[in-house]
Design an enzyme around this catalytic site. Structure first.
Site, short mmCIF file in Angstrom:
data_model
loop_
_atom_site.label_atom_id
_atom_site.label_comp_id
_atom_site.label_asym_id
_atom_site.label_seq_id
_atom_site.Cartn_x
_atom_site.Cartn_y
_atom_site.Cartn_z
N HIS A 64 -12.66 44.04 88.36
CA HIS A 64 -12.93 45.23 88.92
C HIS A 64 -11.94 46.23 89.13
CE1 HIS A 64 -17.63 44.70 89.83
NE2 HIS A 64 -17.27 43.84 89.12
N ASP A 65 -10.86 45.54 89.51
CA ASP A 65 -9.63 46.35 89.97
C ASP A 65 -8.95 47.03 88.51
OD1 ASP A 65 -7.60 47.32 91.41
OD2 ASP A 65 -6.20 45.75 90.56
#
Length: 306
Positions: A64-65
């Site tokens: 997600h980062d």
């Protein structure tokens, strides 16, 4: 296993990954913080002893980062004032285990202050999460810079569980990732919650889910585990796709295109083939250019509050 590790090591020795935003190398902290990797590994191991969901959470957090602004640890930043940060965006509200990165950073600051970026901690923790659950290891290129920009609205750039294959491919290709990367990384982007039923799900599996979910309908972020071996890093996910026992249309979409279907079948048949593809794809994804802050000026530890 030894062949896979040897292949990856030789591949990385031959080339140092360089991108406009980052210049990564395997020995980035050898002189400035030689114990960095062992400190991070210990933090992941300690957390996993009390919470078996930590490894999966760290792996998903890293994905997600990297898919938002590159691998810059912006997913760790807290909302402040009128700004809502990534972690508070709809796709990220179920992320957890942030404390593991905090603990690792605290120990690193005590050992070598102002050196190791939070983006590198997250990339290394994701690798350790795979290893501790019985998966393969790989050498992680380091030298990522942390970013200060984090907006909840940007989290909507993440692949949705309802994406069809064309949408998935576009999302990955925009980040320089191939169809093989998409299939190899799919297990790490799958969630444990579903609000609507995918018509392609095997009928008996769908019925069993309906029997379970009402029990939890008043619990925030409640859900059921998709993979019965969720705490072990193996190729069960791909076997479940072939059996149509996966939760999301995103997962089943991998069978709608010949190339991805072939890869699903290959990974389901061979854990070693999956591991080899996964490690290469993880190195590729975790090298997506992120923050451009100075090495000591924009560390996540000092800028978690925007």
């Amino acid at each position: 296993m030894a062949v896979i590790v040897a292949f990856l090591s030789s591949l990385l020795i031959l080339s140092v990954i360089s991108t406009p935003g980052n210049s990564l190398s395997l020995n980035y902290y050898d002189q400035t913080c030689p114990n960095a990797e062992s400190i991070i590994t210990n933090a992941v191991n300690e957390a996993t002893q009390t919470d078996k969901t930590v490894p999966a959470a760290l792996l998903r957090m890293h994905f997600h980062d990297c898919f938002i602004r590159g691998c810059d640890a912006s997913v760790l930043l807290n909302s402040k004032g009128n700004n809502s940060a990534e972690k508070d965006g709809p796709p990220n509200i179920s992320l957890h285990a942030f404390y593991v990165i905090d603990n690792a950073k605290k120990q690193l600051e005590a050992s070598c202050p102002g050196i190791v970026s939070c983006a590198d901690i997250l990339a290394l923790a994701a690798r350790d999460a795979v290893v501790i659950t019985g998966g393969p290891t790989w050498d992680v290129p380091k030298g990522r810079k942390d970013g200060r920009t984090s907006k909840a609205s940007d989290s909507l750039q993440l692949p949705f569980p309802t994406f069809n294959f064309s949408q998935l491919q576009q999302s990955f290709s925009q980040r320089g990732l191939s169809i093989k990367d998409l299939v190899a990384l799919s297990e790490s982007i799958s969630s444990t919650r579903q609000t609507t039923s995918d018509p392609s799900i095997h009928p008996s599996f769908a019925a069993s889910l309906r029997n379970i979910c009402p029990v939890h309908n008043k619990v925030k972020n409640a859900g059921v585990t998709m993979d019965p071996s969720a705490t072990t890093f193996d190729n069960t996910y791909y076997k479940l796709i072939l059996q149509k026992k996966v939760l999301f249309s995103l997962d089943q979409a991998l069978l709608t295109v010949t190339r991805s279907k072939e890869l699903v079948s290959r990974f389901a048949a061979s854990k070693e083939a999956f591991w080899q593809a996964f490690t290469k794809s993880m190195i590729k994804m975790s090298s997506i250019a992120g923050g451009t802050g100075s090495e000591k000026g924009l560390l996540g530890w000092s800028t978690r509050d925007l």
